[in-house]
Design an enzyme around this catalytic site. Sequence first.
Site, PDB file in Angstrom:
ATOM      1  N   ASN A  52       0.819  -1.211   0.000  1.00  0.00           N
ATOM      2  CA  ASN A  52       0.000   0.000   0.000  1.00  0.00           C
ATOM      3  C   ASN A  52       0.855   1.264   0.000  1.00  0.00           C
ATOM      4  OD1 ASN A  52      -2.407  -1.487   0.123  1.00  0.00           O
ATOM      5  ND2 ASN A  52      -2.306  -1.609   2.352  1.00  0.00           N
ATOM      6  N   LYS A 241       0.016   3.929   4.546  1.00  0.00           N
ATOM      7  CA  LYS A 241      -0.220   3.614   3.139  1.00  0.00           C
ATOM      8  C   LYS A 241       0.519   4.644   2.287  1.00  0.00           C
ATOM      9  CE  LYS A 241      -4.312   1.150   4.547  1.00  0.00           C
ATOM     10  NZ  LYS A 241      -4.075   1.322   6.022  1.00  0.00           N
TER      11      LYS A 241
END
Length: 398
Positions: A52, A241
Amino acid sequence: MKSPVVTGPFGLGKALAGREQAALLRRRTATDGSTGASLVVDGRDYLNFSANDYLGLADHPAIKAAFKAGIERYGTGSGASPLVTGYSRAHQQLEETLADWLGVEAVLLFNCGFSANQAVLKALLGKEHLLWQDKLNHASLQEMGSQLPCKMKRFGHNDMAALERLLEPNRGLIVSEGVFSMDGDQAPWAELATLAAQSGNWLMIDDAHGLGVLGPQGRGTLAAQGVDPSSVHIQMGTFGKALGVAGAFVGGSRELVDYLVNFARHYVYSTHMPAAQACAVSKSIALVRGADEARARLARLIVRFRQGAAALGWPLGASYTPIQPLLVGESVAALQLAQRLRDSGVWVSAIRPPTVSVGTARLRITLSAAHREQDVDSLLEALGPCPSTDQRGGAHAA
């Protein structure tokens, strides 16, 4: 060391055996190094399409330097919960930076998005309230909603007509994701804001996968869709992320944050994130705000992948974000495809129930600004033409 014989009331072995028989057993893989574009496992280099790290910041030298400087100043831990002595000047500065960036009055930091989501729902919702959730919301939201004394009503994915039929005036909280973590599509936030305002209910966004990636200066899904942040009462986002670090936050009014400081048990009774981590996140935000070229490069890679996968006949979801679910159908078929890619030097994780619905097992392909065009082409070459439905053992999905 020999393990003790496990007996008792919990049936652990039976549960694990059932998962394995259904091709749903989860196992961990120890990596020897990972960035947004590559992964090392057992000494072998792989192209990594499962992270991510959407902007490729997890290995950025300026963020690492900020983390190191924070350790020199504050040490490696916070030493206490935030209401004791664990709240530092670095935490305060990060909260102020976030509030300015996202256009909210105040922000509260959490150790992870799971605890942030659960803290908000648990602190706000009593038996007199209602909770409306998109059926594809993250497990942290769904789980807590099922455990609360309030009544939870789930509406079809992004189905605003269904939500409108379920709403009752001034009864509680509507929650949806900005970018859905398994499908990569976005919720219609202008419509959600209108329904919340018309019904007198509060509205919350989980923007874990939109923050940093979408909108001017990476401000997230609301900014990308031109929605005034003041129309959404609660914003949740994460730092692990696109920001490339770890941790999470909840933003909103000063009154909301003061309330959570007093009533959010996940916050009150947890050791705070290290101050050095807050230093690293502050540096990351500065980089993200100026990363328009990285976001543009990422957008081009997304288009390149989608066009290439469509030409090969692979079924894709309606996602124009870094999350590109390649729907396979059955869990065994998803595992087999993931292994075939791995044999070709491409790492993509198979996502299976209960994370996704039965019959919708998939490869969750994630793109990063750290990837190159030739990396995407290598992924497409490893995928090859999509086999027929019968060969794959699953149905095509739109």
